[in-house]
Write a protein that holds these residues in place. Structure first.
Motif, mmCIF file in Angstrom:
data_model
loop_
_atom_site.group_PDB
_atom_site.id
_atom_site.type_symbol
_atom_site.label_atom_id
_atom_site.label_comp_id
_atom_site.label_asym_id
_atom_site.label_seq_id
_atom_site.Cartn_x
_atom_site.Cartn_y
_atom_site.Cartn_z
ATOM 1 N N ARG A 30 0.850 -1.221 0.000
ATOM 2 C CA ARG A 30 0.000 0.000 0.000
ATOM 3 C C ARG A 30 0.872 1.253 0.000
ATOM 4 O O ARG A 30 0.584 2.239 -0.684
ATOM 5 N N THR A 31 1.995 1.208 0.701
ATOM 6 C CA THR A 31 2.891 2.376 0.736
ATOM 7 C C THR A 31 3.549 2.562 -0.624
ATOM 8 O O THR A 31 3.654 3.691 -1.131
ATOM 9 N N ALA A 32 3.913 1.449 -1.272
ATOM 10 C CA ALA A 32 4.501 1.535 -2.622
ATOM 11 C C ALA A 32 3.481 2.136 -3.595
ATOM 12 O O ALA A 32 3.821 2.980 -4.431
ATOM 13 N N GLU A 33 2.218 1.756 -3.442
ATOM 14 C CA GLU A 33 1.173 2.307 -4.323
ATOM 15 C C GLU A 33 0.992 3.811 -4.082
ATOM 16 O O GLU A 33 0.827 4.598 -5.014
ATOM 17 N N LEU A 34 1.101 4.232 -2.822
ATOM 18 C CA LEU A 34 1.013 5.666 -2.489
ATOM 19 C C LEU A 34 2.156 6.416 -3.185
ATOM 20 O O LEU A 34 1.965 7.461 -3.804
ATOM 21 N N LEU A 35 3.352 5.823 -3.116
ATOM 22 C CA LEU A 35 4.529 6.478 -3.708
ATOM 23 C C LEU A 35 4.416 6.496 -5.234
ATOM 24 O O LEU A 35 4.810 7.449 -5.892
ATOM 25 N N LEU A 36 3.846 5.426 -5.787
ATOM 26 C CA LEU A 36 3.706 5.336 -7.249
ATOM 27 C C LEU A 36 2.870 6.508 -7.762
ATOM 28 O O LEU A 36 3.119 7.056 -8.832
ATOM 29 N N ALA A 37 1.919 6.912 -6.911
ATOM 30 C CA ALA A 37 0.989 7.975 -7.336
ATOM 31 C C ALA A 37 1.633 9.352 -7.219
ATOM 32 O O ALA A 37 1.058 10.354 -7.623
ATOM 33 N N PRO A 39 5.120 10.332 -8.220
ATOM 34 C CA PRO A 39 6.504 10.293 -8.708
ATOM 35 C C PRO A 39 7.151 11.679 -8.784
ATOM 36 O O PRO A 39 8.345 11.811 -8.585
ATOM 37 N N SER A 40 6.307 12.727 -9.024
ATOM 38 C CA SER A 40 6.933 14.055 -9.188
ATOM 39 C C SER A 40 7.548 14.488 -7.853
ATOM 40 O O SER A 40 8.504 15.250 -7.804
ATOM 41 N N ALA A 41 7.008 14.007 -6.717
ATOM 42 C CA ALA A 41 7.477 14.508 -5.411
ATOM 43 C C ALA A 41 8.835 13.909 -5.078
ATOM 44 O O ALA A 41 9.716 14.593 -4.602
ATOM 45 N N TRP A 42 9.012 12.594 -5.338
ATOM 46 C CA TRP A 42 10.275 12.025 -4.844
ATOM 47 C C TRP A 42 11.305 12.014 -5.967
ATOM 48 O O TRP A 42 11.634 11.001 -6.523
ATOM 49 N N ARG A 43 11.810 13.233 -6.258
ATOM 50 C CA ARG A 43 12.895 13.284 -7.245
ATOM 51 C C ARG A 43 14.040 14.097 -6.650
ATOM 52 O O ARG A 43 13.850 14.867 -5.709
ATOM 53 N N LEU A 44 15.223 13.950 -7.199
ATOM 54 C CA LEU A 44 16.438 14.542 -6.647
ATOM 55 C C LEU A 44 16.310 16.055 -6.516
ATOM 56 O O LEU A 44 16.723 16.650 -5.525
ATOM 57 N N ILE A 287 9.841 -1.729 0.317
ATOM 58 C CA ILE A 287 8.945 -0.787 -0.367
ATOM 59 C C ILE A 287 9.557 -0.402 -1.701
ATOM 60 O O ILE A 287 8.877 -0.375 -2.741
ATOM 61 N N ARG A 288 10.857 -0.162 -1.716
ATOM 62 C CA ARG A 288 11.526 0.218 -2.969
ATOM 63 C C ARG A 288 11.408 -0.929 -3.991
ATOM 64 O O ARG A 288 11.021 -0.714 -5.143
ATOM 65 N N ASP A 289 11.683 -2.174 -3.533
ATOM 66 C CA ASP A 289 11.577 -3.328 -4.459
ATOM 67 C C ASP A 289 10.160 -3.435 -5.022
ATOM 68 O O ASP A 289 9.966 -3.626 -6.229
ATOM 69 N N CYS A 290 9.172 -3.243 -4.142
ATOM 70 C CA CYS A 290 7.762 -3.375 -4.562
ATOM 71 C C CYS A 290 7.412 -2.273 -5.561
ATOM 72 O O CYS A 290 6.759 -2.508 -6.580
ATOM 73 N N LEU A 291 7.909 -1.062 -5.291
ATOM 74 C CA LEU A 291 7.642 0.089 -6.176
ATOM 75 C C LEU A 291 8.212 -0.177 -7.566
ATOM 76 O O LEU A 291 7.553 0.042 -8.591
ATOM 77 N N LEU A 292 9.438 -0.713 -7.624
ATOM 78 C CA LEU A 292 10.067 -1.007 -8.918
ATOM 79 C C LEU A 292 9.246 -2.070 -9.662
ATOM 80 O O LEU A 292 9.052 -1.986 -10.882
ATOM 81 N N GLU A 305 16.836 7.912 -10.946
ATOM 82 C CA GLU A 305 17.084 6.955 -9.863
ATOM 83 C C GLU A 305 15.839 6.759 -9.023
ATOM 84 O O GLU A 305 15.184 7.728 -8.653
ATOM 85 N N ILE A 306 15.487 5.515 -8.729
ATOM 86 C CA ILE A 306 14.486 5.283 -7.672
ATOM 87 C C ILE A 306 15.257 4.542 -6.596
ATOM 88 O O ILE A 306 15.669 3.403 -6.788
ATOM 89 N N ASN A 307 15.560 5.206 -5.505
ATOM 90 C CA ASN A 307 16.351 4.520 -4.463
ATOM 91 C C ASN A 307 15.814 4.854 -3.076
ATOM 92 O O ASN A 307 14.913 5.690 -2.921
ATOM 93 N N SER A 308 16.396 4.214 -2.087
ATOM 94 C CA SER A 308 15.889 4.351 -0.717
ATOM 95 C C SER A 308 16.089 5.765 -0.182
ATOM 96 O O SER A 308 15.365 6.202 0.717
ATOM 97 N N ILE A 309 17.047 6.493 -0.745
ATOM 98 C CA ILE A 309 17.263 7.887 -0.297
ATOM 99 C C ILE A 309 16.038 8.722 -0.638
ATOM 100 O O ILE A 309 15.466 9.410 0.212
ATOM 101 N N LEU A 310 15.612 8.648 -1.903
ATOM 102 C CA LEU A 310 14.496 9.501 -2.343
ATOM 103 C C LEU A 310 13.203 9.062 -1.663
ATOM 104 O O LEU A 310 12.363 9.893 -1.308
ATOM 105 N N LEU A 311 13.035 7.747 -1.455
ATOM 106 C CA LEU A 311 11.851 7.286 -0.721
ATOM 107 C C LEU A 311 11.888 7.791 0.716
ATOM 108 O O LEU A 311 10.887 8.239 1.274
ATOM 109 N N ASP A 312 13.072 7.758 1.314
ATOM 110 C CA ASP A 312 13.212 8.238 2.696
ATOM 111 C C ASP A 312 12.877 9.729 2.768
ATOM 112 O O ASP A 312 12.073 10.168 3.604
ATOM 113 N N TYR A 313 13.483 10.530 1.881
ATOM 114 C CA TYR A 313 13.195 11.973 1.869
ATOM 115 C C TYR A 313 11.688 12.213 1.766
ATOM 116 O O TYR A 313 11.106 13.022 2.488
ATOM 117 N N TYR A 314 11.055 11.471 0.844
ATOM 118 C CA TYR A 314 9.619 11.675 0.627
ATOM 119 C C TYR A 314 8.821 11.311 1.877
ATOM 120 O O TYR A 314 7.967 12.068 2.338
#
Ligand SMILES: Nc1nc2c(c(CN[C@H]3C=C[C@H](O)[C@@H]3O)cn2[C@@H]2O[C@H](COP(=O)(O)O)[C@@H](O)[C@H]2O)c(=O)[nH]1
Length: 339
Positions: A30-37, A39-44, A287-292, A305-314
């Motif tokens: 469910r968290t991966a689905e939230l992040l999928l929606a 993408p513009s927010a979790w970028r470098l 969560i990162r694996d599921c998102l990919l 890049e989709i990595n744990s850093i950007l997911l963490d920041y988000y």
């Protein structure tokens, strides 16, 4: 003492042996689905776009700002939420981590060279109290430890790296892992290591966020173009575990939840404190694996890049923006210099 497991492996080992904290795979999805929606927010680029206190430049001064801030990036939580350290800067009141950044920027505006190693290597406790002064009656926590860390870290930066963190970054030869181990090898206050079930483990929360913020402030270019940046894990602090529980990706035992709801403190290195931090690291990896996977199922290609850093920041920013919604979910209270 044998070398500790690296953070990712430490997270996995803790998650496999944890008794009071559990990763919930339904919540992970469910968290991966939230992040999928979003993408513009979790970028470098968000590191600068979304945060006005972060440096705009990508130069040596900006790097030395990141180094001082991440050397002091720990333990901002207050005993009572309504009585906390606040720093007013250019008309805005900041608390928590952002109070630290606001105080650094306020000092620079006042002509205090707080990001220059030759200054903070010999800074006095009174000067530190003034630089990080609060606009409420509640001071920033651990101010004496912050003074010790500033002067100790400044002296090492002068001795080993000519007074500039850029020289330390350049010694890492564009490897995030090399930089992380160079940081923990050179600066004792970054050695976030402990023992769990007879194994030496590491979370290196401030060393990892320093590598991540270096990558971010340099916009992933030049000296900040780390080919292994995706090997850095989520930063095991006290906010992201809270949001992971809120989103259902992490679960606490009734006994632990009761303890946290009462506001009981956990000591650094306690079994339950280690389980919260370690399971959080492993949870974000899943969560990162599921998102990919979800992106692949949609037949899309990840943009950048989709990595744990950007997911963490988000997730960390999400926790800041949903503080009120999360009222019923406690964060764990540990007073230490590591996160
Ligand atoms: N996992 C994780 N922990 C993070 C951060 C940051 C700041 N990073 C920002 C800066 C640039 C980027 O744009 C990020 O948005 C601080 N912390 C930790 O949180 C706690 C403070 O919380 P509060 O009391 O609510 O302010 C404390 O342990 C601090 O060490 C992060 O990003 N991830």
């Amino acid at each position: 003492m044998e070398a500790p497991l690296p953070p990712r492996e430490s997270g996995r080992f803790v998650a496999e042996n944890s008794r009071d904290v559990f990763v919930d795979l339904g919540g992970v999805r469910r968290t991966a689905e939230l992040l999928l929606a979003a993408p513009s927010a979790w970028r470098l680029e968000s590191w600068k776009d979304l945060h006005q206190l972060n440096p705009r430049a990508a130069d040596e001064a900006a790097l030395n700002w990141v180094f001082v801030v991440d050397s002091l990036n720990f333990s901002f939580w207050s005993e009572q939420e309504e009585h906390k350290c606040v720093v007013r800067y250019r008309g805005t009141a900041y608390s928590g981590y952002w109070a630290l950044c606001a105080a650094v920027n306020r000092a620079l505006d006042e002509g205090i060279p707080i990001t220059t190693a030759s200054y903070y290597a010999t800074v006095s406790l009174d000067q530190v109290r003034n630089i990080f002064r609060s606009d409420t009656s509640v001071s920033m926590p651990l101010i004496e430890e912050r003074h010790q860390i500033l002067s100790g870290t400044g002296k090492i930066l002068l001795e080993k790296f000519g007074g500039s963190f850029l020289n330390c970054v350049r010694k890492s030869e564009k490897s995030a892992q090399k930089l992380m181990y160079l940081i923990v090898g050179s600066f004792p206050s970054y050695r976030d290591v402990t023992e769990f079930e007879g194994k030496n483990i590491s979370f290196y929360k401030r060393a990892q966020i320093l590598v991540a913020d270096t990558w971010s402030v340099l916009e992933g270019k030049g000296d900040g173009c780390f080919e292994d940046i995706s090997s850095i894990t989520m930063f095991a602090d006290y906010r992201v575990p809270q949001i992971l529980v809120y989103l259902g990706a992490l679960k606490y035992s009734d006994e632990l939840l009761k303890k946290l709801l009462k506001g009981e403190m956990l000591s650094y290195g306690d079994t339950q404190e280690v389980e919260i931090r370690g399971c959080s690291i492993w949870c974000v990896e899943l969560i990162r694996d599921c998102l990919l996977e979800l992106i692949k199922e949609k037949g899309e290609k990840p943009n950048g890049e989709i990595n744990s850093i950007l997911l963490d920041y988000y997730l960390w920013d999400y926790a800041r923006d949903h503080r009120d919604d999360m009222k019923g979910v406690p964060f764990h209270r540990t007073r230490c210099i590591y996160y």
